[in-house]
Design an enzyme around this catalytic site. Structure first.
Site, short mmCIF file in Angstrom:
data_model
loop_
_atom_site.label_atom_id
_atom_site.label_comp_id
_atom_site.label_asym_id
_atom_site.label_seq_id
_atom_site.Cartn_x
_atom_site.Cartn_y
_atom_site.Cartn_z
N LYS A 184 -51.63 -64.30 -45.16
CA LYS A 184 -50.97 -65.55 -45.55
C LYS A 184 -51.83 -66.70 -45.07
O LYS A 184 -51.95 -66.94 -43.87
CB LYS A 184 -49.58 -65.66 -44.95
CG LYS A 184 -48.87 -66.96 -45.34
CD LYS A 184 -47.62 -67.21 -44.54
CE LYS A 184 -47.05 -68.59 -44.85
NZ LYS A 184 -47.95 -69.69 -44.38
N GLY A 241 -49.38 -69.15 -33.44
CA GLY A 241 -48.78 -70.46 -33.68
C GLY A 241 -47.72 -70.77 -32.63
O GLY A 241 -47.78 -70.30 -31.49
N SER A 242 -46.73 -71.52 -33.04
CA SER A 242 -45.71 -72.00 -32.11
C SER A 242 -44.75 -70.90 -31.71
O SER A 242 -44.56 -69.91 -32.43
CB SER A 242 -44.92 -73.15 -32.73
OG SER A 242 -44.11 -72.66 -33.79
N GLY A 245 -41.96 -70.67 -34.39
CA GLY A 245 -42.32 -69.93 -35.59
C GLY A 245 -42.50 -68.45 -35.32
O GLY A 245 -42.04 -67.60 -36.10
N GLY A 246 -43.16 -68.12 -34.22
CA GLY A 246 -43.40 -66.72 -33.91
C GLY A 246 -42.12 -65.95 -33.65
O GLY A 246 -41.96 -64.82 -34.13
N GLU A 265 -49.04 -64.54 -30.91
CA GLU A 265 -49.66 -65.32 -29.85
C GLU A 265 -49.10 -66.72 -30.00
O GLU A 265 -49.28 -67.35 -31.04
CB GLU A 265 -51.18 -65.33 -29.99
CG GLU A 265 -51.86 -66.06 -28.84
CD GLU A 265 -53.13 -66.75 -29.27
OE1 GLU A 265 -53.25 -67.98 -29.02
OE2 GLU A 265 -53.99 -66.09 -29.86
N CYS A 302 -55.99 -72.45 -27.84
CA CYS A 302 -54.95 -71.68 -27.16
C CYS A 302 -55.28 -71.44 -25.69
O CYS A 302 -54.38 -71.21 -24.89
CB CYS A 302 -54.73 -70.35 -27.87
SG CYS A 302 -56.25 -69.51 -28.35
N GLU A 392 -45.85 -76.31 -23.09
CA GLU A 392 -47.14 -76.66 -23.68
C GLU A 392 -47.04 -77.95 -24.48
O GLU A 392 -46.10 -78.15 -25.26
CB GLU A 392 -47.62 -75.54 -24.60
CG GLU A 392 -48.98 -75.81 -25.23
CD GLU A 392 -49.43 -74.72 -26.17
OE1 GLU A 392 -50.65 -74.54 -26.33
OE2 GLU A 392 -48.57 -74.05 -26.77
#
Length: 521
Positions: A184, A241-242, A245-246, A265, A302, A392
């Site tokens: 994606k 990502g965030s 979202g994860g 991650e 990251c 973060e």
């Protein structure tokens, strides 16, 4: 290089079915051509069906064939290095020369995984020979190897548009494992994604592999991502990502009739601890180095060190001054997207509302999505009382935490959630405190660095890019390095097989000359 804007589904270029989008040049905040196709659940189904059809043949390619395929991807990426980097620069605001380095890193990873495949150790071959005379019951022959888990869905990342995106380590390690891939693409860099996808598809065709080995889809909103996670032919997912979202993808995958692993991650502030002797001897040097690493990629990495913890006393003022000088001199630079820029500003405001003091900031922004650097400071007691200060803030900022004593330093370390990395600066006289700190950090991170900074990271067999939640959703695995292939493998045992029916790697004569564990030896 001419871009079509189409989806890449196997050998087919698929036009838009759910509308189109344009890429944004964040440096000037303007849309750029061409139009890029958006797809939906039907295109996911088409790609997943192809990936499933391709899986049996691709997962049974010989190790030599698979390694050569990976090397062709590397060569194809290098052949488009300049146009790929130029397009990625337009879509991200990152320097083209830096992005050419990402192409090199991506190609290098594919070649590294080609070598992993050739050596075959990832198969973790084990043979327990038959013992027909064993009492009280004979033992039959057992042989084990790891095989690919199935077709996988990979979500491209925003912050590294090449080395963590379509041609990133997730794709390289999944293909090395023998998994077929549906990628994606991230909508922040659709042109760069298309160039990479075509390089991979070209290698598929060069080696006569099934068209479904690789596809790339794109969509708006969450619909296409949800369709990927929901599709019954998809057997694993990776996401960078965030945390929001994860975890949405992770929870969705667990609600499937057949739950599947989601390797995420997500978030990390990569704390750095300066122990007293190191602080007194080289506080300024450490502070300057910390800030320089924090500012790399406009703070959008990251492994960016974002939290620095030091005990009040000798060296603190030199540390603070060195950090402030580096940050104050930093020019405001384009951030990747307006959304990331907005989240950065909101994160800084939240930290200040929680009691952090902004002691210096960099040159002012001149464009809409410029990231202005910032250094904030707070004392240890305040940090321990305000959870938001440990969250973060993705961008060019850092928080200096000054603590009263060793016990408070350890308390700060214990208060932290899971991290991708942690760093400790020490001298020989600091070893007693370091020995107290080390077990605390081991429980909270997958990588500990001494007298250096977490960024950059080498890609090797010993690399670990993972950690306890919320750094990742599964701390048993790494998303970078040669052992990241383990995410896409599962064990299969073959019991009582005639030799001719065994996988080649497990046959009695060891025709591939691979390392194998035989009867425990």
């Amino acid at each position: 290089m001419k871009l079509t804007g189409n989806l890449i589904i196997g050998a087919e270029d698929v036009p838009a079915t759910e509308g189109t989008m344009k890429a944004l040049n964040p440096a000037i905040n303007q849309l750029i051509d061409p139009d890029f196709a958006l797809g939906g659940a039907a295109q996911v189904h088409q790609a997943a069906t192809l990936a499933d059809e391709a899986f049996d043949s691709y997962s049974h390619t010989s190790l030599a064939e698979r390694a050569a395929f990976l090397e062709s991807i590397a060569a194809n990426l290098e052949a488009v290095r300049e146009p790929l980097a130029a397009r990625a620069a337009l879509e991200t605001g990152l320097p083209a020369v830096q992005l050419e380095g990402e192409v090199t890193r991506a190609a290098t990873q594919f070649r590294q995984f080609a070598e992993v495949v050739r050596r075959g150790r990832f198969l973790q071959l084990a043979i327990d020979p038959a013992q027909p005379d064993r009492q009280p019951r004979p033992r039959t022959d057992h042989r084990l190897q790891k095989i690919a888990i199935g077709p996988v869905a990979i979500f491209g990342a925003s912050n590294f548009p090449i080395s963590y995106s379509v041609a990133g380590g997730d794709t390289a390690s999944a293909l090395a494992a023998g998994a077929t891939v549906i990628l994606k693409a991230h909508n922040a860099h659709p042109g760069a994604s298309e160039i990479q996808a075509r390089a991979i598809r070209k290698a598929v065709q060069q080696h006569g592999l099934h068209d479904g080995v690789f596809s790339m889809v794109r969509g708006s909103g969450n619909t296409i991502g949800e369709a990927l996670v929901d599709h019954p032919l998809i057997k694993a997912v990776t996401f960078t990502g965030s945390e929001h979202g994860g975890m949405a993808l992770y929870r969705r995958a667990q609600l499937r009739p057949d739950p599947i692993p989601v390797f995420t991650e997500m978030t990390s502030i990569n704390p750095t601890f300066i122990l007293p002797a190191a602080l007194a001897e080289r506080g300024a040097q450490i502070g300057d180095g910390f800030s320089e690493r924090m500012l790399v990629n406009v703070g959008q990495a990251c492994l960016r060190p974002a939290l620095l913890v030091a005990i009040k006393g000798a060296g603190v003022e030199a540390l603070r001054e060195a950090m402030a000088k580096r940050v104050a001199e930093a020019p405001a630079r384009t951030m990747l997207t307006p959304g990331i820029h907005g989240s950065y500003l909101n994160g800084l405001a939240a930290m200040e509302n929680a009691g952090a003091r902004r002691i210096v900031q960099g040159s002012p922004a001149h464009a809409d999505v410029d990231g202005q650097s910032a250094l904030l400071e707070v004392d240890g007691q305040r940090f321990l009382s305000e959870a938001v200060l440990a969250q973060e803030v993705f961008g060019p900022s850092a928080l200096l935490v000054t603590v009263e004593d060793e016990d408070q330093l350890l308390a700060v370390a214990r208060s932290l959630k899971g991290q991708l990395s942690a760093a400790v600066h020490l001298e020989e006289s600091d070893l007693p405190l370091a020995q107290r700190l080390l077990p605390v950090l081991e429980r909270r991170t997958g990588r500990i660095v001494v007298n250096a900074f977490a960024h950059p990271q080498e890609v090797t067999y010993a690399t670990v890019h993972g950690g306890p939640f919320p750094a990742t959703s599964d701390s048993r695995f790494t998303s970078v390095g040669m052992t990241s292939i383990d995410r896409f493998l599962r064990p299969v045992a073959y019991q009582g097989f005639p030799d001719a029916l065994l996988p080649e790697a497990l046959r009695e004569s060891n025709p591939l000359q691979l390392v194998r564990l035989v009867d425990g030896q």
